[in-house]
Design a protein around this motif. Structure first.
Motif, mmCIF file in Angstrom:
data_model
loop_
_atom_site.group_PDB
_atom_site.id
_atom_site.type_symbol
_atom_site.label_atom_id
_atom_site.label_comp_id
_atom_site.label_asym_id
_atom_site.label_seq_id
_atom_site.Cartn_x
_atom_site.Cartn_y
_atom_site.Cartn_z
ATOM 1 N N MET A 1 -8.090 -8.542 9.774
ATOM 2 C CA MET A 1 -8.996 -8.424 8.645
ATOM 3 C C MET A 1 -10.199 -9.325 8.879
ATOM 4 N N GLU A 2 -11.385 -8.767 8.776
ATOM 5 C CA GLU A 2 -12.604 -9.543 8.939
ATOM 6 C C GLU A 2 -12.801 -10.457 7.736
ATOM 7 N N ASN A 3 -13.221 -11.685 8.026
ATOM 8 C CA ASN A 3 -13.441 -12.657 6.965
ATOM 9 C C ASN A 3 -14.935 -12.793 6.708
ATOM 10 N N ASP A 4 -15.395 -12.287 5.569
ATOM 11 C CA ASP A 4 -16.799 -12.397 5.191
ATOM 12 C C ASP A 4 -17.105 -13.744 4.556
ATOM 13 N N HIS A 5 -16.141 -14.648 4.594
ATOM 14 C CA HIS A 5 -16.283 -15.944 3.942
ATOM 15 C C HIS A 5 -15.997 -17.038 4.966
ATOM 16 N N PRO A 6 -17.021 -17.417 5.753
ATOM 17 C CA PRO A 6 -16.822 -18.380 6.837
ATOM 18 C C PRO A 6 -16.178 -19.678 6.354
ATOM 19 N N GLY A 7 -15.187 -20.130 7.114
ATOM 20 C CA GLY A 7 -14.529 -21.392 6.810
ATOM 21 C C GLY A 7 -13.461 -21.308 5.732
ATOM 22 N N ALA A 8 -13.300 -20.159 5.122
ATOM 23 C CA ALA A 8 -12.261 -19.962 4.105
ATOM 24 C C ALA A 8 -11.110 -19.168 4.723
ATOM 25 N N SER A 9 -9.917 -19.370 4.207
ATOM 26 C CA SER A 9 -8.755 -18.592 4.642
ATOM 27 C C SER A 9 -8.449 -17.561 3.571
ATOM 28 N N ILE A 10 -8.553 -16.294 3.938
ATOM 29 C CA ILE A 10 -8.231 -15.176 3.042
ATOM 30 C C ILE A 10 -6.977 -14.544 3.640
ATOM 31 N N ILE A 11 -5.836 -14.715 2.964
ATOM 32 C CA ILE A 11 -4.549 -14.410 3.574
ATOM 33 C C ILE A 11 -3.811 -13.328 2.783
ATOM 34 N N SER A 12 -3.411 -12.260 3.486
ATOM 35 C CA SER A 12 -2.549 -11.251 2.878
ATOM 36 C C SER A 12 -1.140 -11.815 2.782
ATOM 37 N N PHE A 13 -0.448 -11.459 1.678
ATOM 38 C CA PHE A 13 0.915 -11.940 1.494
ATOM 39 C C PHE A 13 1.673 -10.940 0.638
ATOM 40 N N GLY A 14 2.901 -10.628 1.030
ATOM 41 C CA GLY A 14 3.766 -9.751 0.244
ATOM 42 C C GLY A 14 3.166 -8.372 0.006
ATOM 43 N N GLY A 15 2.406 -7.880 0.964
ATOM 44 C CA GLY A 15 1.794 -6.562 0.827
ATOM 45 C C GLY A 15 0.507 -6.550 0.006
ATOM 46 N N HIS A 16 0.011 -7.716 -0.364
ATOM 47 C CA HIS A 16 -1.225 -7.806 -1.154
ATOM 48 C C HIS A 16 -2.284 -8.574 -0.372
ATOM 49 N N THR A 17 -3.482 -8.001 -0.345
ATOM 50 C CA THR A 17 -4.627 -8.658 0.272
ATOM 51 C C THR A 17 -5.612 -9.024 -0.833
ATOM 52 N N PRO A 18 -6.115 -10.260 -0.834
ATOM 53 C CA PRO A 18 -7.100 -10.622 -1.856
ATOM 54 C C PRO A 18 -8.282 -9.648 -1.867
ATOM 55 N N ARG A 19 -8.720 -9.298 -3.081
ATOM 56 C CA ARG A 19 -9.857 -8.400 -3.271
ATOM 57 C C ARG A 19 -10.985 -9.232 -3.888
ATOM 58 N N ILE A 20 -12.050 -9.368 -3.117
ATOM 59 C CA ILE A 20 -13.144 -10.256 -3.496
ATOM 60 C C ILE A 20 -14.427 -9.455 -3.541
ATOM 61 N N ASP A 21 -15.093 -9.465 -4.694
ATOM 62 C CA ASP A 21 -16.370 -8.763 -4.814
ATOM 63 C C ASP A 21 -17.352 -9.357 -3.801
ATOM 64 N N PRO A 22 -18.134 -8.502 -3.131
ATOM 65 C CA PRO A 22 -19.064 -9.009 -2.113
ATOM 66 C C PRO A 22 -20.094 -10.011 -2.638
ATOM 67 N N SER A 23 -20.380 -9.997 -3.924
ATOM 68 C CA SER A 23 -21.368 -10.929 -4.477
ATOM 69 C C SER A 23 -20.775 -12.305 -4.789
ATOM 70 N N ALA A 24 -19.455 -12.441 -4.716
ATOM 71 C CA ALA A 24 -18.808 -13.723 -5.016
ATOM 72 C C ALA A 24 -19.082 -14.719 -3.896
#
Length: 189
Positions: A1-24
């Motif tokens: 999964m590409e991380n559009d948030h440099p330096g942050a960890s966006i981690i899928s867990f239990g079949g769920h991937t965080p959903r983050i609006d692109p403007s956040a």
């Protein structure tokens, strides 16, 4: 999964991937795990942890979660469903707060270092003071200020305090855009 948030960890867990609006804005150092949804123009500041591994976490538009805050949820231990963490729109959460299995309605305010526990509700235009602890199952009503450990009613909030909270939301939306630009510029060099 590409991380559009440099330096942050966006981690899928239990079949769920965080959903983050692109403007956040997701600041470097953040850890966002599992069943998390973050709305438009929200800002998650440096070194926050948002862990939705045992239930869901929702964060509304223009809400800001300030540096070092931890957000978690309560699991379904007894078949009651546990407590997700639901954070509405235009919510202000101060630095190093602890938000756990609760509901913060639109325009709620949680001060620096405050704790909101399982089953609590902070209604709109209400303020939990810095360092306060809202114990399990309590509701902080609209336009009230509560303070202390455990938190108790202090007074009703005047119009000027409510206006100040709304101005704070606008400030954080604009400041987040500036930080997002600074992080991108750093990545390009």
């Amino acid at each position: 999964m590409e991380n559009d948030h440099p330096g942050a960890s966006i981690i899928s867990f239990g079949g769920h991937t965080p959903r983050i609006d692109p403007s956040a804005f997701i600041a470097p150092g953040c850890r966002i795990i599992g069943d998390v949804e973050i709305g438009p123009d929200a800002s998650i500041w440096y070194n926050c942890v948002i862990r939705a591994d045992v239930n869901r976490i929702r964060i509304g538009a223009r809400t800001n979660i300030q540096d070092g805050t931890i957000i978690h949820c309560d699991s379904d231990k007894d078949g009651s469903g546990g407590f997700p963490t639901i954070i509405g729109e235009d919510v202000l959460i101060g630095h190093i707060a602890m938000i756990h299995g609760c509901t913060l309605m639109d325009r709620a305010f949680v001060g620096l270092g405050a704790i909101v526990m399982d089953g609590c509700v902070v209604e709109g235009d209400a303020m939990l003071a810095a360092g306060a602890m809202l114990t399990p199952g309590k509701t902080l009503p609209n336009r009230q200020l509560w303070s202390g450990r455990p938190a108790k009613y202090m007074r009703d909030l005047p119009d000027i305090a409510v206006a100040g909270m709304r101005a704070g939301v606008d400030h954080y939306v604009h400041n987040a855009k500036a930080h997002k630009g600074a992080v991108r510029a750093m990545e390009e060099h």
